[in-house]
Structures are given as structure tokens and as C-alpha cells.
Design an enzyme around this catalytic site. Structure first.
Site, PDB file in Angstrom:
ATOM      1  N   ASP A  24      25.205  43.366  26.927  1.00  0.00           N
ATOM      2  CA  ASP A  24      25.003  42.209  27.803  1.00  0.00           C
ATOM      3  C   ASP A  24      25.667  42.422  29.156  1.00  0.00           C
ATOM      4  OD1 ASP A  24      27.661  42.007  27.140  1.00  0.00           O
ATOM      5  OD2 ASP A  24      27.570  39.943  26.409  1.00  0.00           O
ATOM      6  N   ASP A  97      47.830  39.264  26.056  1.00  0.00           N
ATOM      7  CA  ASP A  97      48.301  38.702  27.316  1.00  0.00           C
ATOM      8  C   ASP A  97      48.656  37.235  27.111  1.00  0.00           C
ATOM      9  OD1 ASP A  97      48.808  38.920  30.131  1.00  0.00           O
ATOM     10  OD2 ASP A  97      47.110  40.299  30.253  1.00  0.00           O
ATOM     11  N   ASP A 199      52.288  37.068  31.588  1.00  0.00           N
ATOM     12  CA  ASP A 199      51.780  37.030  32.950  1.00  0.00           C
ATOM     13  C   ASP A 199      52.632  36.126  33.843  1.00  0.00           C
ATOM     14  OD1 ASP A 199      49.378  37.621  34.769  1.00  0.00           O
ATOM     15  OD2 ASP A 199      49.446  35.428  34.828  1.00  0.00           O
ATOM     16  N   GLU A 256      55.896  40.107  33.238  1.00  0.00           N
ATOM     17  CA  GLU A 256      55.509  40.394  34.623  1.00  0.00           C
ATOM     18  C   GLU A 256      56.377  39.532  35.528  1.00  0.00           C
ATOM     19  OE1 GLU A 256      51.473  40.580  37.354  1.00  0.00           O
ATOM     20  OE2 GLU A 256      51.806  38.832  36.076  1.00  0.00           O
ATOM     21  N   HIS A 326      45.407  46.515  36.154  1.00  0.00           N
ATOM     22  CA  HIS A 326      44.182  45.798  36.533  1.00  0.00           C
ATOM     23  C   HIS A 326      44.321  45.038  37.848  1.00  0.00           C
ATOM     24  CE1 HIS A 326      46.633  42.736  34.571  1.00  0.00           C
ATOM     25  NE2 HIS A 326      45.938  41.841  35.238  1.00  0.00           N
ATOM     26  N   ASP A 327      45.528  44.916  38.378  1.00  0.00           N
ATOM     27  CA  ASP A 327      45.744  44.211  39.646  1.00  0.00           C
ATOM     28  C   ASP A 327      45.974  45.165  40.813  1.00  0.00           C
ATOM     29  OD1 ASP A 327      45.504  41.561  38.812  1.00  0.00           O
ATOM     30  OD2 ASP A 327      47.600  41.430  38.198  1.00  0.00           O
TER      31      ASP A 327
END
Length: 554
Positions: A24, A97, A199, A256, A326-327
Site C-alpha cells: 500500500d 517510542d 521523545d 531524548e 529519523h530527525d
């Protein structure tokens, strides 16, 4: 800290871009299950998954609408249970996360909180009255652009959102809210997960009274973190979390912690304080910030990178060693050379990550040297922060060409394009059009190609991981920087008892000379990314471009 945590090698999976099992165009949980053998073969033993919970996906899942439901685009709870079971069978641990600085504005808590000032959930978030003129309580800006305050007509008040306006900040001073978070954590630990990556955890304790923030980096609003990061009760709440949840299970915890210095960072990880195992610090992520902050056309200086890494290595009980996630941009594009020396610089960088003291973190795709993307237009990007930054640059009168260049360098989308599995359609990620376009270089850079080549980046990662896992000096040995003034090299020593391991990482694109500080003591080569490296440790070492070497000394 338990031995499995110190011996762990973490691999971060950006779920929606990792592997699409049902075609998808979106990665999913079953896609992870399909690749567990690949991850086991790489040598990692801890998998950190980005959020897979129910979410409107305003910020790619970091806006959670229900902590106990799975976003259908990723699969079902049965899929999660199967993933945990099969990962454990293969000796792989699962880290989820934990996003508890904020929720989605579609979360039931917020839907009820905004209805009135006197219901059970009314104090679950950060609400403040307008100023006399009706404007926002302070000048704080959002990390993603615009004001950090959003007006709510139902309550005739503003709520705080350090990130998108669809991500209202939770009020950790509310004991009932904290208990609800702890219950959610127990829910997942009882399901068998092995830890939490937390996070923006350094933001959870907000001030009682807000005051205006200084305006930095040519922004319109005040710094979003001013008076907020490392707030008055942050350590109280994390110790409470430890007592209520973390101490009851064998879990790894990674916080984080943006805008945190080394002194404050040690408070989080000092074992005697019973808070977290390790934190993500950001000093070394700021080495190439410019006059407009993160999005700049400034290149890093090696002396700054070395200094920042060294400070955290020296001052923390235990570190998390990372250069990308990923950031962030791709590490080989940011700190190496993603063209002529892509393979060699990618391999050198993994030696830096693997051999410092602390837990190494690998971001998906770095093990094959995936690179930044050359976006031709802002419309090709999916990153909310990048869009808002580009619009801000337009208002500041920056040319479209320069604005696109700066956003291109740092957009989070660089690290979010689909994993490049092979040279087939959509890099083998999906048979359908992916949610974000695949990097155009996937035919040259992909897993299948690396697995067929005994000298590939992937194979070098395997060697570095195996060396780190099998050598106690690299796991728990002391750390010391050497050659602190060298203009081209980061070099350090790991030491345990009478044994030393010397690690040398060249950031130069040319051949250079390095003077061995352990002259006459001899040594044996443990690892190099060049076959031409001599096995003996000489007094003078000649390094090829982006060469990394590790020697056992004496």
C-alpha cells in the site's frame, strides 16, 4: 546497568519507510517481521521502532491519538504480538517510542480537556488565559514554526504546543495524568517490550509561570525551549516513573533531551539517581547550525565535532553514540563524503560510533551508506518542519534557490525515504507508489548489492559490530581523547587494565600522516576499512582518505 544494555547495538526502524508487506506504499509491522533475519545477520540486538500507535499522522506518528491502539496502516495488535515473539526468538529486543510530552489533539484526553475548565481532564494539558489584548500568553514559538500557543474558543484560553498545533503539551504537574501514562507503560511492558525511547523527555516539566523568551536564529517568535527544557520537576517525575514502572521490569531507557548540557545530562543517567540509562544529547548535532539555526548552508568543523563528542564521553556515566536518526540528515552526506569516498567515509563513521564508550545506534540504511536526497522542489518533501521553514525563508526575503538548498541539507525527509532493498521497482520497498519518493540512487545503493559484495559497507558494519560485541575493552573500557588539535582526525583510546585499543578516524579526503602517541610499544591491527593497512602499529601511520583503524596496543 545490566550487561545486555551495555552490550547492546541498537538499530532504529522508521516503520513507514522500512518494508511494505501489503503493497500500500507504507511500511508496516509485518514488513519488520519479514526482515528480522536480515537484522539478526547484521549483528544488532535491539530494535527501536518509531511510533506505530493510532495517529492522524500530522507529524508522522509523533502525534498519538491512542497509546493502546495500533495505527491500521501499520497492522494490528496481533501483528505486534507476533513481532515481539519472533524477535525474542531470534535474540532481538524491542524498544517502543514513548511520546509523552504531548499527544495528538485528537486524543480523547484533549477532546475532553478543551470542552471546559472544570472536568476530569481539564488540567491534563497546559492552558493559560490570553493577555488583556487577547493575544497569546507569551512570545514562545513552536519548534515547527509559528506561535507555540493556540487559542481554543471553547475554553477561551490558549494551550501550549511546543511542536505542531495538533500536538498539545501534556501537564505533568497533574498526578492523575502521570498515573495514566504509567498505566500505559505497564500495558506495553506486560506485552513483552524491552524498553522505551522517550521523545522530547527534557520538556515534560513546564514552569508555573511563563515569561517571554529571547528571539534567536532570526526567527519571528521566542525560543520554544526557553524556560522549559530541564524544568523544575523533571528529575522528580523521572524518578517517580522509575519507582512506579521502570524498576519493576528489565528495561532499557533512552531519553531524548534537547537543550541539555553535560552537567544536566549526567543527572539523567547517574545510576544512583534512578532515572534513565542513557540520553540523546544534541551538542554535536548543532555543529553545522547557522544564522537561521538548523537549516543552514554552513559546514561543520571537525574541531567542533570532536570537542562536543569528547565532552559527553568524558562527563557521562554512559553515552548513546549516534550521528544520525529519523530527525537528521544522512550521516555519510553530513559528516563524510557521499560521492567519491561514500563507502570509505561510511565505514570510518561506523568505527567512530561503534568504538566510543556507550551504546551504539544505527539508523536504517546507514549500514549500506544511504545518502541525502536532492529534492528539486519543496513540494517533493513531506516534512512539516521543512515546509514551515521554507515559508519563513520566503518571508525573510531569502532567494528560492538558497532557501531550497538550506532546507535540502537538513530536511528530516533525507532520512525518511524508503529503505533501499534492491534495484527493482521502488527499491524493493513496495510494489505500490511509496508515501514518499525513493532516493533516485537506489539502483547503485541497495541491500542486495551490498550482501553480494564481501567488501561492502554492510559487511564492514558486521565486522565493526562483531568486534565491539566481542571485546570487553570496547564495551566497558575507559575513554580518553588523543591528538586533540589534529585538523583531520578524531582519535581516542579505550583502556581496561593494562590493555589499550587505539582508534583513529580520518575525516580527510586525502592521504595524511598521524604520529602514534604510543611509540615503541607495538600493536596489532584489529580493523581497518582499507586492505592496505599494515598489521603492525608503527610510530608514524599514513592514512588513506577517510580511513579508520583500530589497534590493540602493547
Amino acid at each position: 546497568m545490566n550487561s545486555w544494555k551495555k552490550e547492546g547495538i541498537v538499530y532504529e526502524i522508521y516503520v513507514q519507510s522500512f518494508n511494505d508487506s501489503n503493497n500500500d506504499g507504507i511500511g508496516d509491522i509485518r514488513g519488520i517481521i519479514q526482515k528480522l533475519d536480515y537484522l539478526k545477520g547484521l549483528g544488532v540486538n535491539i530494535l527501536w521502532l518509531t511510533p506505530i500507535f493510532e495517529s492522524p499522522l500530522v507529524d508522522n506518528g509523533y502525534d498519538i491519538a491512542d497509546y493502546r491502539k495500533i495505527n491500521p496502516q501499520y497492522g494490528t495488535m496481533d501483528d505486534v504480538d507476533e513481532m515481539i515473539e519472533k524477535a525474542h526468538e531470534k535474540g532481538l529486543k524491542i524498544v517502543m517510542d514513548l511520546v509523552v510530552n504531548h499527544t495528538s489533539d485528537k486524543h480523547e484526553w484533549f477532546e475532553k480537556s478543551k470542552q471546559s475548565r472544570d472536568n476530569e481532564y481539564s488540567d491534563y494539558y497546559i492552558w493559560r488565559d490570553p493577555k488583556e489584548d487577547g493575544s497569546a500568553p507569551t512570545n514562545h514559538g513552536s519548534a515547527f514554526g509559528g506561535s507555540a500557543w493556540e487559542y481554543c474558543p471553547e475554553r477561551k484560553q490558549y494551550y501550549l504546543h511546543l511542536f505542531a498545533k495538533e500536538q498539545p503539551d501534556l501537564n505533568w504537574d497533574n498526578e492523575q495524568m502521570r498515573k495514566a501514562i504509567y498505566d500505559t507503560m505497564r500495558f506495553w511492558t506486560e506485552k513483552g517490550i524491552d524498553g522505551f525511547r522517550m521523545d522530547s523527555i527534557s520538556f515534560i516539566s513546564k514552569p508555573k509561570e511563563f515569561s517571554d523568551a529571547p528571539v534567536v536564529e532570526n526567527k519571528e517568535y521566542g525560543a520554544y525551549y526557553y524556560g522549559i527544557s530541564n524544568g523544575r520537576n523533571i528529575h522528580k517525575y523521572l524518578h517517580e516513573m522509575y519507582e512506579q514502572v521502570l524498576s519493576k521490569y528489565d528495561l532499557i531507557t533512552i531519553g531524548e533531551t534537547p537543550h541539555t548540557d553535560v552537567e544536566e545530562g549526567e543527572k539523567y543517567v547517574d545510576p544512583s539517581r534512578e532515572e534513565l540509562d542513557m540520553v540523546f544529547q544534541f551538542d554535536h548535532m548543532h555543529v553545522d547550525y547557522g544564522e537561521y539555526g538548523r537549516y543552514s548552508d554552513v559546514s561543520f568543523k571537525l574541531s567542533d565535532l570532536r570537542h562536543d563528542l569528547d565532552q559527553w564521553q568524558k562527563c557521562l556515566s554512559w553515552n548513546s553514540n549516534y550521528l544520525g536518526n529519523h530527525d537528521q540528515p544522512r550521516i555519510v552526506s553530513r559528516f563524510g563524503d557521499d560521492r567519491k569516498y561514500r563507502e570509505k567515509s561510511a565505514e570510518m563513521l561506523t568505527m567512530l560510533i561503534m568504538f566510543q564508550r556507550g551504546t551504539p545506534f544505527i539508523y536504517q540504511g546507514d549500514e549500506i551508506g544511504m545518502t541525502n536526497v536532492d529534492f528539486k522542489s519543496i513540494n517533493e518533501m513531506r516534512d512539516l518542519e521543512a515546509y514551515n521553514t521554507y515559508e519563513r525563508f520566503m518571508k525573510l526575503g531569502i532567494s528560492k534557490e538558497r532557501a531550497l538548498t538550506m532546507v535540502n541539507r537538513k530536511t528530516r525527509d533525507n532520512g525518511r525515504t524508503p529503505m533501499q532493498w534492491n534495484s527493482k521497482q521502488n527499491a524493493g520497498f513496495s510494489n505500490a507508489e511509496p508515501w514518499i519518493e525513493v532516493n533516485s540512487n537506489y539502483k547503485e545503493i541497495n541491500v542486495e548489492k551490498d550482501l553480494e559484495n564481501k567488501d561492502s559497507i554492510y559487511r564492514f558494519y558486521q565486522k565493526a559490530i562483531n568486534l565491539r560485541k566481542s571485546n570487553e575493552i570496547l564495551i566497558d573500557g575507559a575513554y580518553a581523547l588523543i591528538a586533540a588539535d589534529d585538523s583531520d582526525i578524531i582519535a581516542f583510546v579505550r583502556e581496561s587494565g593494562n590493555q589499550k585499543i587505539l582508534v583513529i578516524c580520518s575525516f580527510a579526503d586525502k592521504k595524511i600522516k598521524f604520529n602514534n602517541p604510543f611509540k615503541g610499544k607495538g600493536g596489532k591491527l584489529l580493523l581497518s576499512n582499507y586492505e592496505t593497512a599494515k598489521p603492525e602499529l608503527n610510530d608514524v601511520i599514513y592514512l588513506q582518505p577517510y580511513e579508520g583503524r583500530a589497534y590493540i596496543v602493547g
